[in-house]
Design an enzyme around this catalytic site. Structure first.
Site, PDB file in Angstrom:
ATOM      1  CG  ASP A 368      58.980  63.499  71.752  1.00 25.06           C
ATOM      2  OD1 ASP A 368      58.613  62.064  71.304  1.00 25.06           O
ATOM      3  OD2 ASP A 368      59.410  64.210  73.634  1.00 25.06           O
ATOM      4  CG  ASP A 369      58.648  58.748  68.604  1.00 24.47           C
ATOM      5  OD1 ASP A 369      60.117  58.248  67.506  1.00 24.47           O
ATOM      6  OD2 ASP A 369      57.065  57.936  68.829  1.00 24.47           O
ATOM      7  NE  ARG A 445      53.742  54.347  70.408  1.00 23.74           N
ATOM      8  CZ  ARG A 445      54.597  55.833  70.554  1.00 23.74           C
ATOM      9  NH1 ARG A 445      55.642  55.066  70.817  1.00 23.74           N
ATOM     10  NH2 ARG A 445      54.199  56.570  70.331  1.00 23.74           N
ATOM     11  CE  LYS A 478      59.922  62.079  76.497  1.00 25.36           C
ATOM     12  NZ  LYS A 478      58.726  62.498  75.672  1.00 25.36           N
ATOM     13  CD1 TRP A 479      65.747  54.945  78.360  1.00 21.08           C
ATOM     14  CD2 TRP A 479      67.147  55.137  78.429  1.00 21.08           C
ATOM     15  NE1 TRP A 479      66.034  53.845  78.296  1.00 21.08           N
ATOM     16  CE2 TRP A 479      66.920  54.142  77.675  1.00 21.08           C
ATOM     17  CE3 TRP A 479      68.694  55.527  78.008  1.00 21.08           C
ATOM     18  CZ2 TRP A 479      68.464  52.810  77.896  1.00 21.08           C
ATOM     19  CZ3 TRP A 479      69.345  54.965  77.722  1.00 21.08           C
ATOM     20  CH2 TRP A 479      69.948  53.639  78.193  1.00 21.08           C
ATOM     21  CG  ASP A 480      58.941  57.255  75.919  1.00 19.39           C
ATOM     22  OD1 ASP A 480      58.835  56.788  76.687  1.00 19.39           O
ATOM     23  OD2 ASP A 480      58.548  57.285  74.798  1.00 19.39           O
ATOM     24  CG  ASN A 482      56.239  54.778  74.258  1.00 14.50           C
ATOM     25  OD1 ASN A 482      55.833  55.160  75.652  1.00 14.50           O
ATOM     26  ND2 ASN A 482      57.316  55.076  73.911  1.00 14.50           N
ATOM     27  CB  CYS A 528      60.462  58.834  79.023  1.00 16.85           C
ATOM     28  SG  CYS A 528      58.157  59.789  78.523  1.00 16.85           S
ATOM     29  CG  ASP A 550      52.103  59.872  77.615  1.00 17.08           C
ATOM     30  OD1 ASP A 550      53.571  60.621  77.266  1.00 17.08           O
ATOM     31  OD2 ASP A 550      52.337  59.017  76.558  1.00 17.08           O
TER      32      ASP A 550
HETATM   33  C1  DGJ Z   1      55.463  58.361  75.338  1.00 18.12           C
HETATM   34  C2  DGJ Z   1      56.401  59.968  75.877  1.00 18.12           C
HETATM   35  O1  DGJ Z   1      55.089  59.703  76.706  1.00 18.12           O
HETATM   36  C3  DGJ Z   1      55.246  60.896  75.082  1.00 18.12           C
HETATM   37  O2  DGJ Z   1      56.071  62.408  75.914  1.00 18.12           O
HETATM   38  C4  DGJ Z   1      56.412  60.801  73.732  1.00 18.12           C
HETATM   39  O3  DGJ Z   1      57.498  60.951  73.862  1.00 18.12           O
HETATM   40  C5  DGJ Z   1      56.366  59.682  72.522  1.00 18.12           C
HETATM   41  N1  DGJ Z   1      56.185  58.286  73.608  1.00 18.12           N
HETATM   42  C6  DGJ Z   1      56.259  59.436  71.919  1.00 18.12           C
HETATM   43  O4  DGJ Z   1      56.443  58.337  70.917  1.00 18.12           O
END
Ligand code: DGJ
Length: 725
Positions: A368-369, A445, A478-480, A482, A528, A550
């Site tokens: 992940d990140d 964020r 995984k394409w986030d 935020n 995501c 989350d």
């Molecule tokens: C938000 C995602 O929902 C999490 O699962 C994770 O990938 C974090 N971002 C990482 O910054």
């Protein structure tokens, strides 16, 4: 043939599985809506468009009484702004003269087999041309020369119809589209309850139900994404209807940005439903010869209540929305390091998790990140998609080879649409961040949003992502996303086009997703957005699954999964067992199995007993895969009916096996001591795996399973697996 045109009555009859949708070219060439509901064989609805007219207040074309027709009372398939229909408009065009009077009338139609694609937009698709038929009705505004083509696709084997609209400028002057909803439909009545899915981060898609009232009501997003706050889904259910009874209409927009769904109940007690791009702060300049495509809306009907409606959506999306190599392939059971390590990891720590995963029966490791730039917390580096080799203790190639050497697949996290103020990319290209000149940019964020309307930005992202994706054997992405968008504006758009920003943004995102999926077709993408902040059919067109939330606290996450299931199939919701949840590992698994299943933890931080239990869970898991991903879901006890207990079950298409789960969220009152199952064949007999006892389907559905002996404890859950004998 699923679309019929009755020349004499000028009635179109569209029949999909168990459903009819009927419209008519009516007086003055208005396009009238006559019926949408359970299948009817005939079309004798000629008086259905006749509605009471208050002659002084609902403008009408007749100059002499009796006044029987007004566009303001006629049930319409398109609501034009500024003319004689004074209800909420579904289309509004500001023409070169500066007024926004828009008036579309029927000109012609054609019926084609299959389903035409919507350029640049995600949409449902036909697997074969004989699976659907499409009706294209051309409407014209004589004064401005604007044309509206209304598209209706009928899926013969699904209880669904899709709708969208193309606006064409066939005049010699430019105009501005100020509103272009994907559909408009005036229902025969207003005795319905409106259901929508609201929420926030870690509490997505909560169920909300209220009766329709006179006036305008609805939901929408202005966040630059479909959002955690409201999902682009609404249902109307006949008052008193429930999970199994009543007429249930579901409407879902295949779109991932600002949307609006509105319902106006008028003085004739008819409910106008519209859904489409949010017209707040929207405008699209259309030059002569150009066309604008709206996103697609999906309309589903069931007379078996909300349960029937949801199952219709689920079958449709598994069959006609989700695409690519992973549509029919079993998705790998994964472990993701996010909840286990956050960004505090190195290559060895990741390898240790992967090694445990392999020994335990997990099939894929997802990093992940935190693997790029100098990102060790969320203050920096988004945009600098270069591997942090010091942190990984080697190149990405080395790590992928090490982990794949164990016999696991490898997945990686990206957040392509973001740019950190503290990044080399931002220092080099400050104008790549979305901004309004002269105004302070808000952070969310600690990050800005990158300008996806720009082709140079998209090229950069494709190339920089390809540095990793093209040279390494990566299986999953995984394409986030935020944060939401604020101070929306692009440095490259001229002033008159700034109102196109939000739509251009999502078109740009879709274009990049399309490029990535085409260049790397074997990649399994998982959408995501801080969990499920962009859980919509637009994203599902590119990624067959989306991280649902989350919130991995099983006892509250289950509510999110219930809400999500109103519209989206289990196969689409990423669901993981984490260490942070208070629930037992048994319950965490039972909840997470209702989705694309995985784990999200650091095995070094959990007990040996927990690790052992996970090993057993995984050994058991595969036999349920097809049943859960492709079976029919029945919600047995819903959180919106009972706050303490809940239950759900899956039944396969042939009704040969079923998996029911019962969960006591908080022990208080056990109302459901006899759990009546649903969806089984009453004539068949089923063996309960745990005890070997055999029961008829009729018994299980009418008398139910007796739960008296089950412990009444907070967080206790139990599964019941049946196979036909
Ligand atoms: C938000 C995602 O929902 C999490 O699962 C994770 O990938 C974090 N971002 C990482 O910054």
């Amino acid at each position: 043939m699923s679309i019929h045109f009755n020349e004499q009555k000028k009635i179109f009859k569209l029949d999909s599985k168990g459903v009819s949708y009927i419209l008519q070219v009516y007086k003055e060439n208005c396009l009238a809506h006559l019926y949408f509901g359970a299948y009817i064989p005939d079309d004798n609805l000629t008086d259905f468009a006749e509605r009471h007219v208050y002659a002084s207040f609902s403008p009408q074309p007749d100059t002499q009484p009796p006044y029987t027709f007004s566009p303001d009372t006629c049930p319409m398939e398109i609501g034009c702004n500024g003319g004689a229909d004074l209800r909420i408009a579904s289309v509004q065009i500001r023409n070169a003269d500066g007024n926004a009077c828009t008036d579309f009338r029927y000109v012609s139609h054609k019926i084609v087999s299959g389903k035409p694609a919507l350029p640049g937009l995600p949409a449902l698709y036909a697997n074969t041309d004989d699976e659907c038929e499409t009706l294209e009705i051309t409407m014209r505004d004589e004064y401005t020369g604007a044309e509206a083509v209304l598209l209706y696709t009928v899926f013969e084997k699904q209880a669904a119809i899709t709708r969208s609209m193309i606006i064409k400028n066939t005049s010699d002057k430019p105009f501005v589209i100020e509103r272009a909803m994907s559909f408009c439909m005036d229902m025969n009545g207003c005795d319905y309850d409106l259901i929508s899915l609201y929420g926030r981060h870690v509490q997505e898609r909560e169920y909300m139900r209220r009766p329709l009232a006179h006036g305008t009501q609805g939901i929408g997003s202005r966040r630059g994404s479909s959002s955690h706050s409201q999902n682009p889904f609404i249902a109307l259910i006949s008052a008193g209807g429930d999970e199994d009874h009543g007429d249930a209409y579901g409407f879902n927009l295949v779109y991932s940005s600002n949307f609006k769904a509105e319902i106006e109940v008028d003085y004739n007690n008819s409910a106008r439903v519209t859904m489409g791009i949010n017209y707040d702060d929207f405008g699209w300049n259309l030059a002569p010869g150009e066309a604008f495509y709206t996103p697609e809306a999906v309309l589903v009907f069931s007379n078996e209540g909300l349960g029937g409606m949801s199952r219709a959506f689920h079958r449709l999306y598994n069959n006609n929305l989700v695409r690519g190599e992973w549509k029919h392939r079993q998705r790998p059971l994964l472990v993701n390091n996010w909840e286990g390590t956050g960004m505090d990891f190195d290559g060895d720590k990741l390898f240790a998790i992967a090694k445990w995963a392999k020994e335990t029966g997990i099939e894929m490791f997802v990093m992940d990140d935190g693997w790029f730039g100098k990102r060790n917390d969320d203050t920096s580096s988004l945009g600098d998609w270069h591997v942090n080799e010091a942190k990984l203790k080697g190149s990405i190639g080395d790590l992928v080879a090490r982990i794949k050497g164990l016999g696991l697949k490898f997945g990686i996290w990206y957040e392509p649409e973001m740019i950190s103020p503290d990044s080399d990319l931002y220092r080099a290209h400050p104008d790549w961040a979305i901004h309004v000149p002269g105004r302070k940019k808000s952070v969310g964020r600690q990050q800005y949003v990158i300008d996806m309307t720009r082709a140079d930005v998209r090229d950069y992202l494709f190339n920089v992502m390809s540095e990793v994706l093209a040279h390494n054997d990566i299986d999953y992405l995984k394409w986030d996303f935020n944060r939401n968008i604020s101070e929306a504006g692009s440095a490259l758009l001229p002033p008159e086009r700034q109102k196109e920003f939000y739509h251009r943004y999502i078109l740009g995102t879709y274009e990049l997703m399309d490029r990535i999926t085409k260049a790397y077709p074997h990649l399994l993408m998982e959408g995501c957005s801080g969990g499920g902040g962009r859980f919509d059919p637009g994203i599902l067109y590119y990624s067959p699954q989306i991280w649902c939330s989350d919130n991995t606290e099983a006892l509250s996450r289950v509510d999110i999964q219930f809400g999500t299931s109103l519209c989206y199939p289990a196969s689409t919701q990423g669901a993981h067992v984490s260490a942070s949840s208070r629930a037992s590992y048994e319950t965490k698994r039972n909840v997470a199995m209702w989705g694309s299943f995985g784990y999200e933890l650091d095995p070094a931080k959990i007990s040996e007993e927990a690790r052992e239990e996970i090993r057993h869970q995984i050994a058991d898991y595969h036999k349920y895969y097809d049943l859960i991903h492709y079976g029919d879901l029945y919600r047995l006890v819903c959180p919106w009916e009972d706050p303490y207990n809940c239950a759900w079950m899956f039944v396969d298409e042939k009704k040969t096996q079923a998996l029911a789960t019962y969960l006591i969220k908080f022990k208080k009152e056990r109302r459901n001591l006899f759990l009546r199952l649903k969806g089984l064949d009453p004539e068949k007999y089923y063996r309960l795996e745990e005890t070997g006892e055999v029961y008829s389907g009729a018994l299980l559905m009418n008398a139910g399973l007796c739960l008296w002996t089950m412990p009444n404890e907070d967080g206790y859950s139990k599964t019941f697996y049946f196979t036909e004998v």
